[in-house]
Write a protein that holds these residues in place. Structure first.
Motif, mmCIF file in Angstrom:
data_model
loop_
_atom_site.group_PDB
_atom_site.id
_atom_site.type_symbol
_atom_site.label_atom_id
_atom_site.label_comp_id
_atom_site.label_asym_id
_atom_site.label_seq_id
_atom_site.Cartn_x
_atom_site.Cartn_y
_atom_site.Cartn_z
ATOM 1 N N PRO A 171 34.955 39.755 49.940
ATOM 2 C CA PRO A 171 35.437 40.990 50.558
ATOM 3 C C PRO A 171 36.825 40.794 51.182
ATOM 4 O O PRO A 171 37.102 39.721 51.723
ATOM 5 N N PRO A 172 37.688 41.796 51.097
ATOM 6 C CA PRO A 172 37.461 43.148 50.554
ATOM 7 C C PRO A 172 37.738 43.265 49.058
ATOM 8 O O PRO A 172 37.860 44.375 48.534
ATOM 9 N N TYR A 173 37.825 42.113 48.364
ATOM 10 C CA TYR A 173 38.150 42.122 46.941
ATOM 11 C C TYR A 173 36.901 41.962 46.075
ATOM 12 O O TYR A 173 37.004 41.705 44.878
ATOM 13 N N ASP A 174 35.741 42.105 46.688
ATOM 14 C CA ASP A 174 34.489 41.823 46.014
ATOM 15 C C ASP A 174 34.232 42.751 44.823
ATOM 16 O O ASP A 174 34.331 43.956 44.962
ATOM 17 N N THR A 175 33.908 42.183 43.652
ATOM 18 C CA THR A 175 33.954 40.741 43.418
ATOM 19 C C THR A 175 34.833 40.398 42.207
ATOM 20 O O THR A 175 35.389 39.314 42.134
ATOM 21 N N PHE A 176 34.950 41.337 41.279
ATOM 22 C CA PHE A 176 35.667 41.037 40.025
ATOM 23 C C PHE A 176 37.094 41.589 40.082
ATOM 24 O O PHE A 176 37.503 42.403 39.246
ATOM 25 N N ASN A 177 37.844 41.136 41.082
ATOM 26 C CA ASN A 177 39.245 41.537 41.206
ATOM 27 C C ASN A 177 40.096 40.753 40.221
ATOM 28 O O ASN A 177 40.058 39.524 40.190
ATOM 29 N N ASN B 280 38.114 34.812 37.898
ATOM 30 C CA ASN B 280 37.781 36.124 37.341
ATOM 31 C C ASN B 280 38.485 36.354 36.007
ATOM 32 O O ASN B 280 37.892 36.883 35.060
ATOM 33 N N ARG B 281 39.753 35.980 35.930
ATOM 34 C CA ARG B 281 40.502 36.163 34.675
ATOM 35 C C ARG B 281 39.941 35.257 33.575
ATOM 36 O O ARG B 281 39.882 35.665 32.404
ATOM 37 N N LYS B 282 39.522 34.054 33.957
ATOM 38 C CA LYS B 282 38.910 33.155 32.986
ATOM 39 C C LYS B 282 37.602 33.743 32.472
ATOM 40 O O LYS B 282 37.327 33.714 31.259
ATOM 41 N N ARG B 283 36.822 34.325 33.377
ATOM 42 C CA ARG B 283 35.564 34.933 32.939
ATOM 43 C C ARG B 283 35.828 36.137 32.044
ATOM 44 O O ARG B 283 35.107 36.366 31.068
ATOM 45 N N LEU B 284 36.865 36.914 32.375
ATOM 46 C CA LEU B 284 37.200 38.061 31.531
ATOM 47 C C LEU B 284 37.462 37.613 30.102
ATOM 48 O O LEU B 284 36.927 38.197 29.145
ATOM 49 N N ASP C 211 40.132 32.425 43.149
ATOM 50 C CA ASP C 211 39.131 33.429 42.787
ATOM 51 C C ASP C 211 39.644 34.333 41.669
ATOM 52 O O ASP C 211 38.901 34.676 40.741
ATOM 53 N N VAL C 212 40.906 34.730 41.757
ATOM 54 C CA VAL C 212 41.489 35.577 40.709
ATOM 55 C C VAL C 212 41.510 34.829 39.377
ATOM 56 O O VAL C 212 41.169 35.386 38.325
ATOM 57 N N TYR C 213 41.885 33.546 39.433
ATOM 58 C CA TYR C 213 41.902 32.744 38.202
ATOM 59 C C TYR C 213 40.507 32.676 37.588
ATOM 60 O O TYR C 213 40.339 32.824 36.371
#
Length: 235
Positions: free
Chosen positions: A17-23, A38-42, A34-36
């Motif tokens: 939070p406040p970016y929860d969760t797939f920012n 998420n982008r890797k999972r994308l 965390d962003v990395y």
């Protein structure tokens, strides 16, 4: 050649939070790790290598950039990406602005456009259509998807701002559910796309401000970004 289109939600990622969760936005104050993740999972979920995702430094302008996958980093200062390269996924990030995904499957050309109030007003959509033309696309064969964005019922703006946008993108001005001046950018962009000769136009009706599964800057202030993604699948 098959055209693929995906719109993410805010669920299923690593951000707190406040970016929860797939920012997926790397410019909003979220933890870079965390962003990395998420982008890797994308990339994994799309079945693509990480370097087959094309990102852009969105600046609310009207520049459209043609990319081929050889770029070492995100395209600088642009609000539309265009490619004829199969397997290269173009990404647009939003949290109320309109993510516009365009494709001429016959020509093998796709585009991802960041069409917020400012970009729409200054002509990012005509610029994207022209960039698509430059690599062989034709508007009459092009399909458009106007993705989730803040709706006209929610997007309250000053009366002079609504009038100004209406002058540049007719059909955008509206009244909010409170009866105040507002903007329905998807309505204006739908008309603009039709006037440009785009053959087929679809609209995802979800409102980012109303739908809590999506990020909304208007609703939350500090928040993440969802993505609209499109690519050509040659398989």
């Amino acid at each position: 050649m098959r055209v693929r289109r995906v719109v993410t939600t805010r669920a299923g990622g690593a951000s707190r939070p406040p970016y929860d969760t797939f920012n997926l936005g790397d410019h909003v104050g979220d933890d870079a790790g965390d962003v990395y993740a998420n982008r890797k999972r994308l990339a994994t979920e799309l079945g693509l290598a990480e370097d087959r995702l094309a990102w852009m430094e969105q600046v609310h302008g009207r520049t459209a950039t043609v990319v081929d996958g050889s770029e070492a980093s995100a395209a600088e200062a642009t609000d539309a990406l265009v490619t004829a390269e199969p397997g290269l996924a173009l990404v647009v990030l939003v949290a109320d602005c309109v993510p516009l995904l365009l494709a001429d499957a016959e020509a093998g050309v796709v585009a991802a456009v960041h069409a917020g109030r400012v970009g729409a007003r200054v002509g990012v959509v005509p610029a994207a259509i022209e960039a698509m033309r430059s690599v062989g696309a034709e508007p009459a064969r092009t399909e458009a998807l106007l993705g989730p964005a803040i709706c006209g019922d929610c997007y309250e703006v000053p009366a002079d701002m609504a009038a100004d946008v209406e002058k540049h993108v007719p059909g955008s001005a509206c009244k909010t559910r409170k009866g105040t001046p507002g903007l329905d950018l998807r309505a204006g962009l739908w008309r603009q796309l039709a006037d440009l000769g785009v053959g087929k136009i679809g609209v995802d009706p979800r409102c980012t401000n109303e739908d809590k599964t999506l990020f909304s800057f208007r609703r939350d202030g500090t928040t993440g970004r969802i993505a609209g993604i499109t690519w050509l699948d040659a398989s």
